[in-house]
Design a protein around this motif. Sequence first.
Motif, short mmCIF file in Angstrom:
data_model
loop_
_atom_site.label_atom_id
_atom_site.label_comp_id
_atom_site.label_asym_id
_atom_site.label_seq_id
_atom_site.Cartn_x
_atom_site.Cartn_y
_atom_site.Cartn_z
N ILE A 21 0.84 -1.20 0.00
CA ILE A 21 0.00 0.00 0.00
C ILE A 21 0.88 1.26 0.00
O ILE A 21 0.60 2.22 -0.73
CB ILE A 21 -0.94 0.03 1.22
CG1 ILE A 21 -1.77 -1.25 1.27
CG2 ILE A 21 -1.84 1.26 1.18
CD1 ILE A 21 -2.66 -1.46 0.07
N LEU A 22 1.94 1.25 0.80
CA LEU A 22 2.90 2.35 0.84
C LEU A 22 4.29 1.78 0.60
O LEU A 22 4.64 0.72 1.14
CB LEU A 22 2.87 3.07 2.19
CG LEU A 22 1.60 3.83 2.55
CD1 LEU A 22 1.68 4.37 3.98
CD2 LEU A 22 1.35 4.97 1.57
N GLY B 4 -7.15 6.82 -2.90
CA GLY B 4 -6.46 5.54 -2.97
C GLY B 4 -4.96 5.63 -3.03
O GLY B 4 -4.28 4.61 -3.25
N SER B 5 -4.40 6.82 -2.81
CA SER B 5 -2.94 6.97 -2.90
C SER B 5 -2.22 6.59 -1.61
O SER B 5 -0.99 6.51 -1.59
CB SER B 5 -2.58 8.41 -3.28
OG SER B 5 -3.12 9.34 -2.35
N GLY B 6 -2.96 6.35 -0.52
CA GLY B 6 -2.33 5.88 0.72
C GLY B 6 -2.28 6.92 1.83
O GLY B 6 -1.61 6.69 2.85
N LYS B 7 -2.98 8.03 1.69
CA LYS B 7 -2.89 9.12 2.67
C LYS B 7 -3.36 8.68 4.07
O LYS B 7 -2.64 8.85 5.05
CB LYS B 7 -3.69 10.33 2.19
CG LYS B 7 -3.28 10.86 0.82
CD LYS B 7 -4.04 12.12 0.44
CE LYS B 7 -5.53 11.91 0.28
NZ LYS B 7 -5.86 10.99 -0.83
N SER B 8 -4.57 8.15 4.14
CA SER B 8 -5.11 7.75 5.44
C SER B 8 -4.34 6.57 6.02
O SER B 8 -4.16 6.47 7.24
CB SER B 8 -6.60 7.41 5.32
OG SER B 8 -7.35 8.58 5.00
N THR B 9 -3.86 5.69 5.16
CA THR B 9 -3.02 4.58 5.64
C THR B 9 -1.76 5.09 6.30
O THR B 9 -1.36 4.60 7.37
CB THR B 9 -2.66 3.65 4.46
OG1 THR B 9 -3.85 3.10 3.91
CG2 THR B 9 -1.73 2.53 4.92
N VAL C 200 -4.25 15.23 6.40
CA VAL C 200 -4.76 14.81 5.10
C VAL C 200 -5.84 15.79 4.69
O VAL C 200 -6.79 16.05 5.44
CB VAL C 200 -5.34 13.39 5.15
CG1 VAL C 200 -6.15 13.10 3.89
CG2 VAL C 200 -4.24 12.36 5.29
N LEU C 201 -5.69 16.37 3.50
CA LEU C 201 -6.67 17.32 2.98
C LEU C 201 -7.03 16.93 1.56
O LEU C 201 -6.16 16.70 0.73
CB LEU C 201 -6.11 18.74 3.02
CG LEU C 201 -5.96 19.34 4.43
CD1 LEU C 201 -5.02 20.52 4.40
CD2 LEU C 201 -7.31 19.75 4.98
N HIS C 202 -8.32 16.86 1.29
CA HIS C 202 -8.80 16.51 -0.05
C HIS C 202 -8.79 17.73 -0.96
O HIS C 202 -8.53 17.62 -2.16
CB HIS C 202 -10.22 15.94 0.06
CG HIS C 202 -10.82 15.54 -1.24
ND1 HIS C 202 -10.42 14.43 -1.94
CD2 HIS C 202 -11.78 16.13 -2.00
CE1 HIS C 202 -11.10 14.33 -3.06
NE2 HIS C 202 -11.94 15.35 -3.12
N ASP C 203 -9.07 18.89 -0.40
CA ASP C 203 -9.19 20.14 -1.16
C ASP C 203 -7.82 20.79 -1.30
O ASP C 203 -7.23 21.24 -0.31
CB ASP C 203 -10.17 21.07 -0.45
CG ASP C 203 -10.53 22.29 -1.27
OD1 ASP C 203 -9.62 22.91 -1.84
OD2 ASP C 203 -11.73 22.64 -1.33
N LEU C 204 -7.29 20.86 -2.52
CA LEU C 204 -5.97 21.43 -2.73
C LEU C 204 -5.91 22.91 -2.38
O LEU C 204 -4.87 23.40 -1.91
CB LEU C 204 -5.53 21.22 -4.18
CG LEU C 204 -5.23 19.79 -4.61
CD1 LEU C 204 -4.82 19.76 -6.08
CD2 LEU C 204 -4.14 19.17 -3.74
N VAL D 44 2.98 14.98 -1.56
CA VAL D 44 2.03 14.43 -2.52
C VAL D 44 2.26 12.93 -2.63
O VAL D 44 3.36 12.49 -2.98
CB VAL D 44 2.19 15.08 -3.91
CG1 VAL D 44 1.17 14.50 -4.89
CG2 VAL D 44 2.04 16.59 -3.81
N LEU D 45 1.23 12.15 -2.32
CA LEU D 45 1.30 10.70 -2.49
C LEU D 45 0.58 10.30 -3.77
O LEU D 45 -0.49 10.84 -4.09
CB LEU D 45 0.64 9.99 -1.30
CG LEU D 45 1.35 10.06 0.05
CD1 LEU D 45 0.56 9.27 1.10
CD2 LEU D 45 2.77 9.53 -0.05
#
Length: 271
Positions: A17-18, A38-43, A192-196, A208-209
Motif C-alpha cells: 500500500i505504501l 487511494g494513494s495511501g494518505k489515510s493509511t 490529510v486534505l482533499h481540497d488542494l 504528494v502521495l
Amino acid sequence: MKLTVDQLHVTLDHAPILRDVSLEARKGEIVGLVGPNGSGKSTLLRTVYRSLRPADGVVKVGEDDVWELSPRAAARRTAAVLQDAGGNTTGLTVEEIVALGRAPHHGLLGRDGAEDGAAVSDAIDRCGVRPFADRDYASLSGGERQRVLLARALAQNPQLLVLDELTNHLDIRARFELLDLIRLTGVTTLAVLHDLDLAARLCDHLVVLHGGAVAAAGPVLEVLTPELLADVFGVRARTERHADGVVRITYAARPLAQSETADRLTETADR
C-alpha cells in the motif's frame, strides 16, 4: 516536536500500500498530505497514530519510535482527529467529550484533577465551544462537532496533531474557521486534505502521495506545479501567491483527457 517518517512500507493482505515513504514535519509546522483517492494518505496517518503497524520503516515523534512506546505514552504525544470520529457519544455533553482527551494522562483508576480541569477549560476556550459546553454533543452541527473534536485533541496537550479530512462536509465559512484554529494551535501537524485550495492555504509544506509513493514534497509553490497537477491529479492549473499572502490555484475549465494524463505519466516514468 518533530515528526520523522523514514522509509515506511505498509502491506495489507499481502499487497503493498505504501512504498519507501519518507517525510518530516519540523516543530510547529503544518504539513499536508495530498493525492488522488487511494494513494495511501489515510493509511500513512494510521501508522503515525499507531493504528496500523508498518511492515518496515520508522515513525518518530521527537527521538522515539512511536511503535516502541506504550500505547498510553504514544497517546500523550500524538492526538488524532478523524472524520467526525466522536465515537460513542450518546448523552455526553461537549465538556465531557473534551474531557476524554485527558484519558492518556491518567492511570487505570485515575481521576480528573486541577491540571485536567485547566487543560479542558483552555481547550474549550481556544476552540470557541464555550457557548455550548453544556449541550449534548449529538445536537451540534458538523462544524461545531469538528471544533469539539479538535478541542478534545488539544486537551491531550499533544506534541503532534494528526488530522484526517477534518474539513469534509463543512460549509466554506466553517472550513476557514477550522483552518484558522489549527494554524493558531502552534502544534506540529500532519493533515490529510482533499481540497488542494485549502491545503495550499493552511500548510507550510506539502507531501504528494501517488500510487503509494511520494511524488513530490516541499513548500507549496514548489510542489503544486502545473506539471505535477497534470501528472498526478489530471487537471490543467497554475498556482500563485497573491498580494494577501494566500496561495491560490486557478483551474482551467476542462480537465485533461484520460489519454493525455496517461501519456504524461508514461513520459514521467521514462525520464
